[in-house]
Design a protein around this motif. Sequence first.
Motif, PDB file in Angstrom:
ATOM      1  N   GLU A  77     -56.911  49.554  61.360  1.00  0.00           N
ATOM      2  CA  GLU A  77     -57.060  50.734  60.508  1.00  0.00           C
ATOM      3  C   GLU A  77     -57.013  52.008  61.338  1.00  0.00           C
ATOM      4  OE1 GLU A  77     -59.828  48.655  57.025  1.00  0.00           O
ATOM      5  OE2 GLU A  77     -60.621  50.288  58.244  1.00  0.00           O
ATOM      6  N   LEU A  78     -57.622  51.973  62.513  1.00  0.00           N
ATOM      7  CA  LEU A  78     -57.592  53.131  63.401  1.00  0.00           C
ATOM      8  C   LEU A  78     -56.158  53.459  63.794  1.00  0.00           C
ATOM      9  CD1 LEU A  78     -59.271  55.155  65.161  1.00  0.00           C
ATOM     10  CD2 LEU A  78     -59.170  53.442  66.976  1.00  0.00           C
ATOM     11  N   TYR A  79     -55.401  52.410  64.158  1.00  0.00           N
ATOM     12  CA  TYR A  79     -54.016  52.629  64.540  1.00  0.00           C
ATOM     13  C   TYR A  79     -53.207  53.179  63.358  1.00  0.00           C
ATOM     14  CZ  TYR A  79     -49.329  51.918  66.221  1.00  0.00           C
ATOM     15  OH  TYR A  79     -48.035  52.133  66.590  1.00  0.00           O
ATOM     16  N   THR A  80     -53.399  52.575  62.189  1.00  0.00           N
ATOM     17  CA  THR A  80     -52.654  53.008  61.008  1.00  0.00           C
ATOM     18  C   THR A  80     -52.941  54.463  60.661  1.00  0.00           C
ATOM     19  OG1 THR A  80     -52.689  50.748  60.123  1.00  0.00           O
ATOM     20  CG2 THR A  80     -52.235  52.540  58.569  1.00  0.00           C
ATOM     21  N   ASP A  81     -54.211  54.841  60.776  1.00  0.00           N
ATOM     22  CA  ASP A  81     -54.622  56.191  60.371  1.00  0.00           C
ATOM     23  C   ASP A  81     -54.187  57.273  61.349  1.00  0.00           C
ATOM     24  OD1 ASP A  81     -57.842  55.147  58.973  1.00  0.00           O
ATOM     25  OD2 ASP A  81     -55.811  55.163  58.128  1.00  0.00           O
ATOM     26  N   PHE A  82     -54.151  56.945  62.638  1.00  0.00           N
ATOM     27  CA  PHE A  82     -53.996  58.002  63.631  1.00  0.00           C
ATOM     28  C   PHE A  82     -52.791  57.876  64.561  1.00  0.00           C
ATOM     29  CE2 PHE A  82     -57.819  60.192  62.669  1.00  0.00           C
ATOM     30  CZ  PHE A  82     -58.745  59.232  62.271  1.00  0.00           C
ATOM     31  N   SER A  83     -52.072  56.763  64.526  1.00  0.00           N
ATOM     32  CA  SER A  83     -50.988  56.591  65.499  1.00  0.00           C
ATOM     33  C   SER A  83     -49.882  57.618  65.320  1.00  0.00           C
ATOM     34  CB  SER A  83     -50.409  55.178  65.398  1.00  0.00           C
ATOM     35  OG  SER A  83     -49.866  54.952  64.115  1.00  0.00           O
ATOM     36  N   ASN A  84     -49.652  58.063  64.082  1.00  0.00           N
ATOM     37  CA  ASN A  84     -48.560  59.008  63.839  1.00  0.00           C
ATOM     38  C   ASN A  84     -49.067  60.362  63.354  1.00  0.00           C
ATOM     39  OD1 ASN A  84     -46.462  57.131  64.398  1.00  0.00           O
ATOM     40  ND2 ASN A  84     -46.922  56.131  62.452  1.00  0.00           N
ATOM     41  N   ILE A  85     -50.263  60.711  63.740  1.00  0.00           N
ATOM     42  CA  ILE A  85     -50.851  61.937  63.215  1.00  0.00           C
ATOM     43  C   ILE A  85     -50.054  63.180  63.627  1.00  0.00           C
ATOM     44  CG2 ILE A  85     -52.435  62.366  65.155  1.00  0.00           C
ATOM     45  CD1 ILE A  85     -54.564  63.066  62.962  1.00  0.00           C
ATOM     46  N   GLU A  86     -49.376  63.086  64.777  1.00  0.00           N
ATOM     47  CA  GLU A  86     -48.593  64.228  65.241  1.00  0.00           C
ATOM     48  C   GLU A  86     -47.117  64.100  64.883  1.00  0.00           C
ATOM     49  OE1 GLU A  86     -49.272  64.693  69.393  1.00  0.00           O
ATOM     50  OE2 GLU A  86     -51.349  65.301  69.161  1.00  0.00           O
ATOM     51  N   LYS A  87     -46.778  63.014  64.215  1.00  0.00           N
ATOM     52  CA  LYS A  87     -45.390  62.784  63.864  1.00  0.00           C
ATOM     53  C   LYS A  87     -45.264  62.557  62.369  1.00  0.00           C
ATOM     54  CE  LYS A  87     -44.048  62.600  68.227  1.00  0.00           C
ATOM     55  NZ  LYS A  87     -43.086  63.528  68.822  1.00  0.00           N
ATOM     56  N   LYS A  88     -44.324  63.232  61.753  1.00  0.00           N
ATOM     57  CA  LYS A  88     -44.102  63.027  60.328  1.00  0.00           C
ATOM     58  C   LYS A  88     -43.279  61.765  60.085  1.00  0.00           C
ATOM     59  CE  LYS A  88     -44.416  67.880  58.965  1.00  0.00           C
ATOM     60  NZ  LYS A  88     -43.738  69.012  58.302  1.00  0.00           N
ATOM     61  N   ARG A  89     -42.472  61.426  61.065  1.00  0.00           N
ATOM     62  CA  ARG A  89     -41.640  60.247  60.906  1.00  0.00           C
ATOM     63  C   ARG A  89     -42.333  59.027  61.488  1.00  0.00           C
ATOM     64  NH1 ARG A  89     -36.499  62.786  63.839  1.00  0.00           N
ATOM     65  NH2 ARG A  89     -38.229  63.604  65.061  1.00  0.00           N
ATOM     66  N   HIS A  90     -42.065  57.871  60.885  1.00  0.00           N
ATOM     67  CA  HIS A  90     -42.572  56.634  61.445  1.00  0.00           C
ATOM     68  C   HIS A  90     -41.829  56.343  62.745  1.00  0.00           C
ATOM     69  CE1 HIS A  90     -45.058  55.599  58.049  1.00  0.00           C
ATOM     70  NE2 HIS A  90     -44.042  55.806  57.218  1.00  0.00           N
ATOM     71  N   PRO A  91     -42.504  55.767  63.723  1.00  0.00           N
ATOM     72  CA  PRO A  91     -41.815  55.483  64.990  1.00  0.00           C
ATOM     73  C   PRO A  91     -40.792  54.365  64.820  1.00  0.00           C
ATOM     74  CG  PRO A  91     -43.993  54.492  64.991  1.00  0.00           C
ATOM     75  CD  PRO A  91     -43.906  55.336  63.746  1.00  0.00           C
ATOM     76  N   LEU A  92     -39.786  54.387  65.653  1.00  0.00           N
ATOM     77  CA  LEU A  92     -38.821  53.302  65.718  1.00  0.00           C
ATOM     78  C   LEU A  92     -39.469  52.172  66.503  1.00  0.00           C
ATOM     79  CD1 LEU A  92     -35.863  52.516  65.045  1.00  0.00           C
ATOM     80  CD2 LEU A  92     -35.232  53.412  67.302  1.00  0.00           C
ATOM     81  N   ARG A  93     -39.648  51.018  65.864  1.00  0.00           N
ATOM     82  CA  ARG A  93     -40.363  49.896  66.483  1.00  0.00           C
ATOM     83  C   ARG A  93     -39.354  49.018  67.219  1.00  0.00           C
ATOM     84  NH1 ARG A  93     -42.608  47.714  60.988  1.00  0.00           N
ATOM     85  NH2 ARG A  93     -40.388  48.146  60.614  1.00  0.00           N
TER      86      ARG A  93
END
Length: 296
Positions: A77-93
């Motif tokens: 949940e921590l990762y989901t909530d904050f991993s992209n807080i500075e990015k509007k786009r989802h990261p390329l996995r």
Amino acid sequence: MTLTQLEYFCMVCRYHSITRAADALYVSQPTISTSIRDLEKEFHLKLFNHGKNRISLTKDGAAFYQKAEFILKQTQELYTDFSNIEKKRHPLRIGIPPMISTVFFPRVTDQFQEQYNIPIQLLEYGSLRARTLVDNEQLDIAMANMDFYNLDKYNSYVMMEDRYVYCVSKTHRYAGEKEITMDMLKDEPIILFNTDSVQTQTVITRLRSAGITPNVHMYCSQLVTVLNFVRGGKCGAFLYSSLATNPRDFVVIPVSPEITSKFGIIWKKGVFVPDQLTKFVKFIQEYDVTPYLPKL
């Protein structure tokens, strides 16, 4: 205590089996057993009762399982909530294999991000597990050893070809050999990469085809660990030639008959391809791999 140890422990709890947990996680049984022993030693607990065909949690183990599950859930949940807080786009996995990734990464991804400013999330998996995660759309794309069946199920692009070599210490009894055959490895202790590695499956298949039961000293995911064992003098290891270009304290021996593998990227067919993935594929196709190509 690490999150990986908790993940291994919880998977054993769910399956009531180290063997089934190892299969689900694409790791070796000794890897999981060692993690559990380390947890028990660290917390001075007995976590499992071992029966004839099944293992069960002790009272302390059941309490530990509840806490471990909570920690893993909170971490996700921590990762989901904050991993992209500075990015509007989802990261390329992007899935990268532990061994061959050292040839290209992080150069490729650094240059790609500088050019396109697209966030990237790198996840380290062997080629077999990465393929499964591409199927499940948990990875957008994976760099992989492409010597597996049903490659035509995927979109793919070959980046390079490499050959296997056998590495030993300078004091090893085979250090002076001009080539290594499978017959020479009968009863020889070897280090292999984890069981989700195409390379490992290829080596085991070749040995068994020669009537040899592999004497695997350890399955491992880290190149530096493999090389440390090789330098120790007792064990040998199969590597790709591109990873053994400047050996200082070990010997690189050609394998006969030669074993080669192709490496590249795979991504799922029949699904919507986002713009950032299209850009990454084009970037890879135009990327100059010449400096990293081995001399076959």
